[in-house]
Design a protein around this motif. Structure first.
Motif, short mmCIF file in Angstrom:
data_model
loop_
_atom_site.label_atom_id
_atom_site.label_comp_id
_atom_site.label_asym_id
_atom_site.label_seq_id
_atom_site.Cartn_x
_atom_site.Cartn_y
_atom_site.Cartn_z
N ILE A 165 0.86 -1.19 0.00
CA ILE A 165 0.00 0.00 0.00
C ILE A 165 0.89 1.23 0.00
N ASP A 166 1.13 1.75 -1.20
CA ASP A 166 2.04 2.87 -1.40
C ASP A 166 1.25 4.08 -1.88
N PRO A 167 1.12 5.14 -1.06
CA PRO A 167 0.32 6.31 -1.47
C PRO A 167 0.77 6.92 -2.80
N ASP A 168 2.06 6.75 -3.16
CA ASP A 168 2.54 7.30 -4.43
C ASP A 168 1.85 6.63 -5.62
N MET A 169 1.35 5.41 -5.44
CA MET A 169 0.63 4.72 -6.52
C MET A 169 -0.77 5.30 -6.72
N ALA A 178 -7.49 14.30 0.39
CA ALA A 178 -7.08 13.41 -0.70
C ALA A 178 -7.66 13.88 -2.03
N VAL A 179 -8.92 14.34 -2.00
CA VAL A 179 -9.57 14.85 -3.21
C VAL A 179 -8.81 16.07 -3.75
N GLU A 180 -8.23 16.84 -2.84
CA GLU A 180 -7.41 18.01 -3.24
C GLU A 180 -5.95 17.61 -3.50
N ASN A 181 -5.68 16.32 -3.42
CA ASN A 181 -4.37 15.74 -3.71
C ASN A 181 -3.27 16.19 -2.75
N THR A 182 -3.61 16.39 -1.47
CA THR A 182 -2.56 16.69 -0.48
C THR A 182 -1.86 15.38 -0.10
N ALA A 183 -0.58 15.48 0.21
CA ALA A 183 0.19 14.29 0.57
C ALA A 183 -0.39 13.62 1.82
N GLU A 184 -0.77 14.44 2.79
CA GLU A 184 -1.33 13.90 4.04
C GLU A 184 -2.66 13.18 3.77
N GLY A 185 -3.49 13.79 2.92
CA GLY A 185 -4.78 13.19 2.57
C GLY A 185 -4.61 11.85 1.87
N ARG A 186 -3.69 11.80 0.91
CA ARG A 186 -3.44 10.55 0.17
C ARG A 186 -2.96 9.44 1.12
N GLU A 187 -2.01 9.81 1.99
CA GLU A 187 -1.46 8.81 2.91
C GLU A 187 -2.53 8.33 3.89
N GLY A 188 -3.32 9.26 4.39
CA GLY A 188 -4.39 8.91 5.34
C GLY A 188 -5.42 7.99 4.72
N MET A 189 -5.81 8.27 3.47
CA MET A 189 -6.82 7.43 2.80
C MET A 189 -6.26 6.07 2.41
N ALA A 190 -4.98 6.02 2.06
CA ALA A 190 -4.36 4.72 1.73
C ALA A 190 -4.46 3.78 2.93
N LEU A 191 -4.19 4.32 4.11
CA LEU A 191 -4.28 3.51 5.33
C LEU A 191 -5.74 3.23 5.69
N ALA A 192 -6.59 4.24 5.60
CA ALA A 192 -7.99 4.11 6.02
C ALA A 192 -8.71 3.00 5.27
#
Length: 382
Positions: free
Chosen positions: A176-180, A231-245
């Motif tokens: 699970i890599d948020p960069d993907m 995540a919808v706004e493509n913030t790094a924190e949002g992406r990482e949080g949703m990848a885990l969630a």
């Protein structure tokens, strides 16, 4: 009755996690990957992030991309033939639910060829052998297919989706890599994120829910409420949080099942090709209102996890409404349509209700339902 939990033997989380794929492959002496990924991911260079890891490590692979959203029996059967021809000895699934589900069905049939018709895998199929060794790399933050024992295939001929549940299909390694996920467009981020919220809320309220899965689901709801807008706004924190969630939600619902939001959404996908996350997001608040009377105090904790303030001072009716309203607000904030007017043909309601009632997710719904009541729920959104 004993409660069972099935999870990936190994999972990697965080930025750069795809770099671990080569180590896992080499440690097992595997020779050639069968890479399942959909055409858009190939086109936009997302699949290449993983194939570059294989290239740099000198690892052989072949790509299979005859995969459409809401994958079909034909997608699976041509995949089985391609795998046999390829000489591959393991699978790497790269994508959202469609690529993962196709890969799961291919891997199961390769090692359990008596299910080659695909349809016989519906429900809890009595497969005897584990799937082909699989590494799953999600590119959306929603389906959690990399950690679940479920997959969904579309029967085009019968205009229906069918759910397959099999402990033998879970990928051995999840990465699970948020960069993907960083190239996901806004609409897809919103839809898959709401799919993850549906998993968490339905898993938390399903008839089979218990303490361990409640822990996963409540944490997932909290993470999604905190991170989906970002995540919808493509913030790094949002992406990482949703990848885990979405992964944490999968750890729960895969083991206890879902409810009629999914039953009803599967039908919309089969008949109208509606993206699964969009269908779930539209249906979720209405079905939550319908289920509320039988959920005890669970909506109280959903409301708290969604960030609603003052819940401790609310009556039962107030916190149930607050939970539903918080879900509606999140859905609205990330741009999900509010109804099914642009999707559903009213002439199809009887067929949709009948198909949803027959769906494998329906028995897990906390409130016992009927075809007529499901039809009324669809109608409410027209």
């Amino acid at each position: 009755m004993a409660n069972r939990i099935v999870l990936n033997p190994i999972s990697y989380h965080g930025r750069g996690a795809i770099g671990e794929i080569a180590n896992e492959v080499k440690a097992r002496g595997l020779k050639k990957a069968f890479v399942c990924s959909d055409p858009d991911l190939l086109k936009f260079g997302v699949t290449k992030k993983v194939t570059d890891v294989l290239d740099n490590a000198g690892l052989d692979y072949e790509i299979y991309s005859n995969i459409k959203p809401n994958p079909t029996i034909e997608n699976v059967q041509t995949g089985v033939a391609a795998y046999k021809k390829s000489g591959a000895d393991y699978i790497i699934a790269i994508g959202g639910g469609s690529s993962m589900d196709t890969a799961k069905a291919i891997g199961i049939i390769i090692n359990n060829p008596e299910f080659a018709d695909v349809r016989s895998l519906e429900g809890v199929a009595p497969t005897k052998n584990k799937t082909v060794f699989t590494i799953a790399v999600p590119t959306t933050a929603g389906t959690a297919a990399e950690v679940t024992i479920n997959y969904v295939i579309t029967d085009v001929e019968k205009k229906r989706k069918f759910v397959c549940v099999d402990v033998h299909d879970i990928p051995e390694v999840a990465v699970i890599d948020p960069d993907m996920m960083s190239t996901m467009p806004k609409g897809l981020t919103a839809a898959t994120g709401m799919d993850a919220l549906t998993h968490a809320i339905e898993g938390y309220t399903t008839k089979a829910a218990w303490e361990m899965t409640d822990m996963f689901h409540l944490k997932a709801i909290e993470l999604i409420a905190r991170h989906l807008r970002g995540a919808v706004e493509n913030t790094a924190e949002g992406r990482e949080g949703m990848a885990l969630a979405q992964y944490v939600a999968g750890m729960g619902f895969s083991n206890v099942g879902l409810g009629i939001v999914h039953s009803m959404a599967h039908c919309l996908g089969a008949v109208y090709d509606t993206p699964h996350g969009v269908a779930n997001a539209i249906l979720l608040p209405t079905v939550m209102e319908y289920n509320a009377p039988v959920t005890g105090d669970k909506y109280k904790y959903i409301a708290i996890a969604m960030g609603v303030e003052g819940v401790e001072n609310m009556t039962v009716d107030e916190y149930r409404k607050a939970a539903c309203d918080a879900v509606k607000q999140l859905s609205q904030d990330v741009g999900i349509p509010a109804d099914l007017k642009e999707i559903v043909n009213p002439d199809d309601l009887d067929f949709l209700a009948e198909s949803a009632f027959a769906d494998a997710c329906r028995p897990g719904n906390p409130r016992d339902t009927s075809m007529e009541e499901i039809k009324e729920l669809y109608k409410k959104l027209l």
